[in-house]
Design a protein around this motif. Structure first.
Motif, short mmCIF file in Angstrom:
data_model
loop_
_atom_site.label_atom_id
_atom_site.label_comp_id
_atom_site.label_asym_id
_atom_site.label_seq_id
_atom_site.Cartn_x
_atom_site.Cartn_y
_atom_site.Cartn_z
N LYS A 87 0.83 -1.20 0.00
CA LYS A 87 0.00 0.00 0.00
C LYS A 87 0.87 1.25 0.00
CE LYS A 87 -4.09 -1.99 0.73
NZ LYS A 87 -5.12 -1.96 -0.31
N LYS B 84 -12.13 6.18 -4.56
CA LYS B 84 -12.35 4.92 -3.83
C LYS B 84 -11.01 4.20 -3.61
CE LYS B 84 -16.21 2.67 -4.64
NZ LYS B 84 -17.22 1.73 -5.23
N GLN B 85 -10.80 3.70 -2.41
CA GLN B 85 -9.62 2.88 -2.11
C GLN B 85 -10.00 1.41 -2.23
OE1 GLN B 85 -6.76 4.42 -1.58
NE2 GLN B 85 -7.66 6.47 -1.43
N SER B 86 -8.99 0.55 -2.49
CA SER B 86 -9.34 -0.86 -2.58
C SER B 86 -8.90 -1.62 -1.32
CB SER B 86 -8.72 -1.49 -3.82
OG SER B 86 -7.32 -1.48 -3.70
N PHE B 87 -9.71 -2.57 -0.90
CA PHE B 87 -9.44 -3.35 0.31
C PHE B 87 -9.67 -4.83 0.03
CE2 PHE B 87 -10.81 0.83 1.71
CZ PHE B 87 -9.88 1.15 2.67
N THR B 88 -8.66 -5.66 0.24
CA THR B 88 -8.86 -7.11 0.17
C THR B 88 -9.37 -7.60 1.52
OG1 THR B 88 -6.67 -7.59 0.98
CG2 THR B 88 -6.88 -7.27 -1.40
N ASP C 184 -6.66 -7.17 3.95
CA ASP C 184 -6.55 -5.78 4.43
C ASP C 184 -7.53 -5.53 5.58
OD1 ASP C 184 -4.62 -5.01 2.54
OD2 ASP C 184 -6.15 -4.49 1.04
N GLU D 186 -17.96 -4.06 2.47
CA GLU D 186 -18.65 -4.51 1.24
C GLU D 186 -19.46 -3.37 0.64
OE1 GLU D 186 -18.36 -7.30 -0.64
OE2 GLU D 186 -16.68 -7.50 0.77
N TYR E 131 -18.99 -0.21 1.04
CA TYR E 131 -18.04 0.79 0.50
C TYR E 131 -17.55 0.36 -0.88
CZ TYR E 131 -13.71 3.55 0.09
OH TYR E 131 -12.71 4.38 -0.37
N LYS E 132 -17.18 -0.92 -0.99
CA LYS E 132 -16.59 -1.41 -2.24
C LYS E 132 -17.61 -1.43 -3.37
CE LYS E 132 -14.42 -5.20 -0.50
NZ LYS E 132 -13.46 -6.33 -0.57
N ASN E 133 -18.87 -1.72 -3.04
CA ASN E 133 -19.88 -1.90 -4.09
C ASN E 133 -20.64 -0.63 -4.44
OD1 ASN E 133 -19.23 -4.59 -4.18
ND2 ASN E 133 -20.67 -5.11 -2.54
#
Lengths: 356, 356
Positions: A254, A298-302, A305, A351, A353-355
């Motif tokens: 990151k 938007k930030q990405s999170f696995t 993470d 979820e 946030y990501k979608n």
């Protein structure tokens, strides 16, 4: 002790600030004045300060490296030693000229040097103006854990001069807006409506919003200086925000986020959780999320993470007896403190946030 | 902030102290308790504390190396990190069990960890009992400069239990007597008469003198918490005493002195200077010198030593605007603060000391 005087810690703006500044220097007659800067504010802000302040003797400048990575005890030790080597005594004064790292670290160094010498904060970043400049919190990080070491001590005064903002890169302005959005969410629908669509290039309107943001924070801090209840609302979005910031700082895959960028994520997550637990209105959640994504990419999170972030969260200072407690909202301006949130719901919030 | 409550910082003795201790633990329900010790107090004092305290859960012990050389920020950093690693939070508590190094350093670590967690001081040396236990000063050294970094913050309580003195080597008892002699000199002829010839092996008499010494310090600190005037008298003998202590610590041809051993020299020097500047009675000076040499062997000082000591003195926290200011006495119990003393007179004072 002496730091508790009623007149301390006040924020003054623009020309009036510089007049008060001169009066304080004249009255307190510091034996020596030191200006703490980082590499950026030395270049971009120090000349302006020297011009406005009209010092009789040019103060010593102490330079620390730029960035959160240096907000630690090692940097403090360098500053303490420099002060000592350059003959600082109990009647010396430190002027902290910079963003939150400089004002937080400089305030801590001053409050602990010879058990406390006086200091003045001149925040030069939007974030430091609207967040760090009020309330007397200072300190440094311990490893990747933010603000673990510090005290509460009020500066002689805080100078708010929005001229400094002209020296800031755009992403730092945006980062500061995250705290202003937060002040709207926790305190006032009217302020939220004004800040969510502000035109940053409209100087006068934006300066008013900055000042009002400081007023909101001041009102909260004055009502609850000891953080028994109301002051906790300032932590809205920060429980996860701090952990996200720490994670992006320490994870090898990151790049570090600016504080406001991490808080922006935290605000969306906390508002989603508020919808689930406290019936925060769903349509307002949509509006909040939309407004925040207006400013912040938007930030990405696995999943990994998220697991790491939840783990880091357990170290937040605000937690009690190992339980992670959130500030949540019933609606804009209506808060509830000490809400327990289980990890499953945090995964669901990510979820959302990501979608979005 | 919270630390300013009226009930804080009080000293309780012997059995009553342990009762109050249990009540405070019951009332404040710390999330975790940590006991800070050094290698000596871990061996000699921790078992007694565990017996007296009757903890429900055995607290974590944090051990720091013994001695003034470790009273620094590096040791603080280790303790902060240990606290953090072991899950200390805002509601944790530290019990500082040791001499002045442990209580000064532990008080500073507690007051700055997460902007201040609660702590209890249990001084185990005579010096810490009569000097460090009252007034809320804490901190660590910066290089060879004593107590340069610190804050003022009150412990929840101070436990005075003279049982701990039985574990102390004789020279440490004598070292503590220096501060008791000082309390007599600055405050009261009656106390001076009692302490100057005390029989340390008479437990009851000696314990009363310890308690009265604490009362004297408490009275001074209560009347002048901000060290505007009266509290400065506690610095009697310390302006030169601190510099002597630092010099013996850093000079390659010297062995470190105990704090009280250095202060004892400083008391004689300050009393001689008082005779020269403020007409302190000459015959009382003789008596004071004689009484101090009764407890403390004579130290040797070359002209080079004295020059180095005068140089170190310039760094003392108590100095203002580069001037070295002494507390001096017109007579026992009659002080005058902020006296300027020239270097020539300091050399003369050392001559008096050497030739006595």
């Amino acid at each position: 002790m002496e730091k508790e005087g009623k007149e301390k810690g006040l924020v003054y703006k623009n020309e009036m600030a510089w007049e008060i500044f001169s009066k304080i220097i004249l009255k307190s007659k510091p034996s020596k004045i030191f200006i703490l800067v980082d590499e950026n504010t030395e270049n971009h802000c120090l000349p302006y300060l020297l011009k406005k302040a009209g010092f009789e003797t040019i103060p010593e400048t102490i330079i620390i490296p730029e960035g959160e990575a240096h907000k630690n005890i090692a940097t403090c030790l360098n500053v303490w030693e420099t002060l000592s080597d350059k003959g600082a005594d109990r009647n010396s004064m430190i002027i902290n000229l910079g963003g939150g790292v400089v004002t937080d670290l400089g305030g801590f160094v001053a409050s602990t040097f010879m058990r406390g010498i006086s200091f003045i904060n001149i925040p030069t970043s939007l974030l430091a103006m609207v967040d760090a400049s009020v309330g007397g919190k200072n300190g440094v990080d311990l490893g990747h854990k933010k603000n673990q070491i510090g005290v509460i001590a009020l500066p002689e005064m805080v100078i708010l001069d929005t001229e400094f903002l002209k020296t800031l890169p755009k992403e730092h302005i945006v980062s500061g807006i995250a705290e202003m959005l937060k002040h709207g969410l926790i305190h006032s629908k009217a302020y939220w409506e004004r800040i969510k669509n502000v035109d940053v290039s409209d100087n006068s309107a934006f300066n008013n919003l900055i000042w009002d943001s400081i007023e909101i924070k001041k009102e909260i801090v004055t009502k609850d200086p000891l953080e028994k209840n109301l002051r906790k609302t300032l932590n809205y979005g920060h429980t996860l925000g701090h952990a996200i910031e720490s994670h992006f700082l320490e994870a090898s895959n990151k790049n570090p986020l600016l504080h406001g960028e991490a808080v922006a994520v935290g605000l969306i997550l906390a508002t989603y959780i508020s919808t689930e637990i406290l019936s925060f209105p769903k349509e307002t959640l949509e509006e909040v999320t939309h407004s925040i994504f207006n400013y912040f990419p938007k930030q990405s999170f696995t999943q990994n993470d998220i697991a790491a972030i939840i783990n880091l969260m357990a170290f937040d200072k605000k937690n009690r007896n190992g339980k992670v407690l959130f500030v949540l909202l019933e609606d804009i301006g209506r808060h509830k403190c000490n809400c327990e949130v289980n990890n499953e719901l945090i995964y669901k919030a990510f979820e959302y946030y990501k979608n979005f």
